[in-house]
Design an enzyme around this catalytic site. Structure first.
Site, short mmCIF file in Angstrom:
data_model
loop_
_atom_site.label_atom_id
_atom_site.label_comp_id
_atom_site.label_asym_id
_atom_site.label_seq_id
_atom_site.Cartn_x
_atom_site.Cartn_y
_atom_site.Cartn_z
N ASP A 169 0.59 -4.60 -3.86
CA ASP A 169 1.46 -3.82 -2.99
C ASP A 169 2.37 -2.92 -3.83
OD1 ASP A 169 3.39 -2.90 -1.10
OD2 ASP A 169 3.05 -4.68 0.13
N HIS A 200 -0.47 -2.13 -0.17
CA HIS A 200 0.36 -2.13 1.02
C HIS A 200 -0.43 -1.60 2.22
CE1 HIS A 200 4.25 -2.17 3.03
NE2 HIS A 200 3.95 -0.99 3.55
#
Length: 231
Positions: A169, A200
């Site tokens: 992420d 993400h």
């Protein structure tokens, strides 16, 4: 079947998108938006949850900044606007608005039983705080941004929380993930799943980092979690 719910607060009223199941009475799930407002992605999530038998409600949490935000992740201008909204958003006030929404959901005709919450991105952080600060009966957090700053609040957690963390992420660096995992991995109410190689918003359909397999895995885990926690 969709409709609009109006939530009243001391500061004013705001709206929420509602998707209803075929059943006359059902438990409910509050869907907490990303930084793009109550857009088609969020409405589709609500519609999908309604198809699974839940009353799904997505409140307009940017209403204090600008009501009715509905943008996508498909252009540079929209990303710029999304980050402007993110930076202007007050998290604590947002959680208060979520608490007001939960109260409104519990009073809705057709809602019977428990109320859960699921959030994505900014909503992933808000889902964590919904679990620790409100009376939601269960919560699911997808790739929440900034949770590492709030892990101490887990001591207030009285209901189950499921967390999905993308190991790559870009908005939750490895050191932040380490803080989250170390603080929360042994909590009796928290279940954490990590996704190697995922960035993400891997579950945002149509997004740049969408991954069909891991999105399906995370969503199946979430549905099983809600079935157990909400009935």
């Amino acid at each position: 079947m969709s409709e609009t719910l109006t939530i009243t607060t001391p500061d004013g009223d705001f709206s929420a998108y509602v998707a209803r199941p075929e059943a006359d009475k059902a438990p409910a799930i509050l869907v907490i938006q990303e930084i793009f407002g109550v857009n088609k992605v969020m409405r589709d999530i609500c519609d999908g949850l309604a198809a699974q038998g839940y009353v799904a409600v997505c409140p307009d949490l940017f209403w204090r900044i600008e009501p009715g935000i509905d943008i996508t992740d498909q252009s540079e201008a929209e990303w710029k606007r999304a980050f402007e909204l993110f930076n202007a958003f007050d998290v604590d006030t947002g959680v208060n608005d979520i608490a007001a929404t939960i109260a409104a959901i519990r009073a809705m005709p057709g809602v019977e039983g428990k109320v859960g919450a699921v959030g994505y991105c900014l909503g992933g952080l808000l889902a964590f705080l919904t679990a620790t600060r409100t009376d939601a009966d269960a919560a699911v957090s997808y790739y929440g941004v900034g949770i590492e700053k709030h892990v101490g609040e887990a001591e207030k957690l009285n209901h189950p929380l499921l967390m999905h963390i993308a190991e790559k992420d870009q908005f939750v660096p490895p050191e932040a993930q380490q803080v989250i995992l170390q603080a929360l991995k042994d909590h009796p109410q928290i279940e954490i799943h990590t996704y190697p190689g995922r960035d993400h918003a891997f579950a945002r359909e149509g997004g740049a980092h969408y991954d069909t397999g891991d999105a399906a895995k995370a969503n199946a885990l979430s549905l099983a979690f809600f079935k157990k926690a909400l009935g």
